[in-house]
Structures are given as C-alpha cells and as structure tokens.
Design a protein around this motif. Structure first.
Motif, PDB file in Angstrom:
ATOM      1  N   GLN A 184      13.087-116.879  -8.280  1.00 15.98           N
ATOM      2  CA  GLN A 184      12.772-115.398  -8.783  1.00 15.98           C
ATOM      3  C   GLN A 184      11.438-115.451  -9.483  1.00 15.98           C
ATOM      4  N   THR A 185      10.426-115.383  -8.202  1.00 14.72           N
ATOM      5  CA  THR A 185       9.041-115.659  -8.353  1.00 14.72           C
ATOM      6  C   THR A 185       8.487-114.669  -9.437  1.00 14.72           C
ATOM      7  N   ASP A 200      24.386-116.676 -17.306  1.00 12.76           N
ATOM      8  CA  ASP A 200      23.262-117.096 -18.188  1.00 12.76           C
ATOM      9  C   ASP A 200      22.684-118.470 -17.129  1.00 12.76           C
ATOM     10  N   LEU A 201      23.945-119.465 -16.807  1.00 16.10           N
ATOM     11  CA  LEU A 201      23.350-120.582 -16.000  1.00 16.10           C
ATOM     12  C   LEU A 201      22.662-120.152 -14.776  1.00 16.10           C
ATOM     13  N   ILE A 202      23.359-118.996 -13.929  1.00 21.01           N
ATOM     14  CA  ILE A 202      22.785-118.675 -12.738  1.00 21.01           C
ATOM     15  C   ILE A 202      21.434-117.926 -12.986  1.00 21.01           C
ATOM     16  N   MET A 247      17.613-132.335  -7.904  1.00 23.08           N
ATOM     17  CA  MET A 247      18.980-132.540  -7.618  1.00 23.08           C
ATOM     18  C   MET A 247      19.851-131.678  -8.754  1.00 23.08           C
ATOM     19  N   ARG A 248      19.462-132.021  -9.981  1.00 22.31           N
ATOM     20  CA  ARG A 248      20.078-131.444 -11.136  1.00 22.31           C
ATOM     21  C   ARG A 248      20.055-130.111 -10.980  1.00 22.31           C
ATOM     22  N   ARG A 249      18.844-129.483 -10.788  1.00 21.03           N
ATOM     23  CA  ARG A 249      18.685-128.125 -10.798  1.00 21.03           C
ATOM     24  C   ARG A 249      19.421-127.609  -9.899  1.00 21.03           C
ATOM     25  N   ASP A 250      19.429-128.053  -8.481  1.00 17.87           N
ATOM     26  CA  ASP A 250      20.245-127.581  -7.516  1.00 17.87           C
ATOM     27  C   ASP A 250      21.931-127.663  -7.611  1.00 17.87           C
ATOM     28  N   PHE A 251      22.235-128.561  -8.181  1.00 17.15           N
ATOM     29  CA  PHE A 251      23.645-128.881  -8.689  1.00 17.15           C
ATOM     30  C   PHE A 251      24.201-127.688  -9.753  1.00 17.15           C
ATOM     31  N   LYS A 273      17.746-119.910 -11.772  1.00 18.02           N
ATOM     32  CA  LYS A 273      16.638-118.918 -10.783  1.00 18.02           C
ATOM     33  C   LYS A 273      15.395-118.893 -11.300  1.00 18.02           C
ATOM     34  N   ILE A 274      15.289-118.802 -12.681  1.00 19.20           N
ATOM     35  CA  ILE A 274      14.031-118.922 -13.371  1.00 19.20           C
ATOM     36  C   ILE A 274      13.418-120.059 -13.234  1.00 19.20           C
TER      37      ILE A 274
END
Ligand code: ADP
Length: 243
Positions: free
Chosen positions: A75-76, A63-65, A6-10, A69-70
C-alpha cells in the motif's frame, strides 16, 4: 534481508489464508448466537464465548494484514493530500461512539489548516489507533484532547488523555508487535496489541516519528511528528464569479 522478507511474506500469506475460513466460522457462530433461545442452555455460554473469541481473531487478522501491507509497501504512500482537520473530526465522531456510556470528553483543536502530503488510509489507521487507545485506557468521563499544530520543526499530532498512564519502563517497547504494558490491567479492552506497531510503520512511511510521554496515573500523550516539507497550502476554492 532475505530472511526478513520471508518473515513478512509468511505473516502476510498466513493472515490472508486464514481470513476466509475464519469468516465462515464466525458467520455460523453469529447465527447461533442470534438464535440462542433454540439452543440447549448448556451450550449457550460456550457458543457466546466462541463467538466473542472468533471476533477477536478476526480483529487480529485484519490488523496483521494491514500491518503487513504497510510494511511491505504494497500500500504505497500515495502522494495524495490529506485534510487532517476533516480526518480528525471523523475519527473523533467514531471515538465518541466507541466511548458510548463512558462519556469521555473529546475535543479536537486544529491550528493549521494546511494539508498533509501522505496516504490518507494509512494516516487514518494510525491516528484512529491513537485516539481509540485513549478511549480504551481512560476511565469514564476522562478527557481526551486531540490537537494538530505546526512549528518550525514541522507538523505534530498530539493525542492526550487523562487515563491510567503507562510505567515509563515499558515505553521503549510499546511499538513492538503484541507488546502490552501490563496485560492484567486491561484484558477486556479487546485490543490486538498491534495498534502501536501500525502507528510506528505508518510514521516510518511518512518520514515521521512517535513520541510517548506518560506515567502511571497521570495520563498519556502520544505525539506524531511530521517534517515541514509534507505540509502543502490549500488551493483557495473558486467562487461562482470566477467561473
Ligand atoms: P492494544 O491493542 O493492546 O491496545 P497497542 O499496540 O495499541 O495494543 O498498545 C500497546 C500497549 O500500550 C497497550 O496494551 C497498553 O498497555 C499501552 N497503551 C497504549 N495506549 C495507551 C494509552 N492511551 N494509555 C495507557 N496505555 C496505553
């Protein structure tokens, strides 16, 4: 695990949603700065500061985006092959431009021309963060040496500078988001505090690790280690007569 997700998605969603309004604000501010002579003098300083701070916010959001993604694996790590020599040469050209009047002596040494299996755009972000940091934290005319070499343990990228260095007590925490060794020493470097967190996550995605060697006043060395299995021989280019 769910909380972490949830933290990452937020963080990912907030950064994404903030990008558009911020682009509009900085776009208008840029126009105002370009037409500064039409502005009442008492507003000029305020508009310039607002414009600089909105560029800083844009860099943070970018940078946050990227970090999100990483981290989320969106971004596989494509199993593409990266020509590290070419990548480092491009990055060093950009670093020389960033250095500008400061005239850092940049050199690239590549002793193994095999390719590296991994996501080129992630590797570019990681390596350029290290090289650009070397420029940011090294006084004018300092030396920056970027080397790519292999041994029995695998492949290694070293970025070494003759800069201000880091007190070893900070080293274990440097890859935390927004952690800065000593904010008062370098508030004008324009960094986001996310660069080394990006490096750490890119390396995690490539089964790699980061080593930091530094002490105050005697420069720093950042080394990325990659496992041997990620090295791939180049396929010899076909000559005309083979066709
Ligand atoms: P920043 O955007 O602040 O540069 P980073 O995550 O890239 O953020 O780096 C975190 C901190 O590590 C920096 O604020 C700085 O204190 C320190 N640092 C990174 N690279 C170097 C370097 N080459 N020399 C000295 N200090 C460095």
């Amino acid at each position: 695990y769910q909380l972490e997700q949830m933290r990452r998605d937020f963080v990912g969603n907030v950064s994404h949603e903030m990008r558009t309004p911020l682009t509009v604000i900085s776009g208008y501010l840029e126009t105002l700065v370009d037409n500064a002579e039409d502005l009442p003098p008492k507003w000029r300083r305020a508009i310039n500061t607002m414009s600089a701070q909105s560029s800083r916010m844009e860099a943070l959001i970018t940078d946050l985006i990227l970090l999100s993604k990483i981290e989320t694996g969106e971004q596989t790590v494509h199993d593409s092959l990266t020509d590290v020599e070419e990548l480092l040469e491009q990055i060093c050209r950009d670093a020389q431009a960033l250095s500008g009047d400061k005239q850092h002596q940049l050199s690239v040494q590549v002793s193994d021309r095999r390719l590296l299996r991994g996501d080129e755009s992630q590797l570019r972000s990681a390596f350029s963060n290290l090289v650009f940091n070397a420029v940011k934290y090294t006084p004018p005319q300092g030396q920056i040496t970027v080397s790519w070499f292999t041994d029995r343990d695998g492949a290694h990228l070293s970025v070494k500078d003759t800069g201000i260095g880091i007190d070893p007590i900070h080293i274990p925490r440097l890859t935390e988001r927004f952690y800065r060794a000593d904010p008062s020493r370098h508030k004008d470097t324009g960094g986001t505090g996310l660069g080394l967190a990006i490096v750490k996550h890119v390396l995690l995605n490539h089964d790699g690790t980061l080593d930091i060697r530094s002490s105050i006043g005697s420069g720093s060395e950042f080394i990325c280690h990659f496992p041997r299995e990620r090295l791939v021989e180049r396929i010899p280019e076909k000559t005309g007569s083979d066709a």
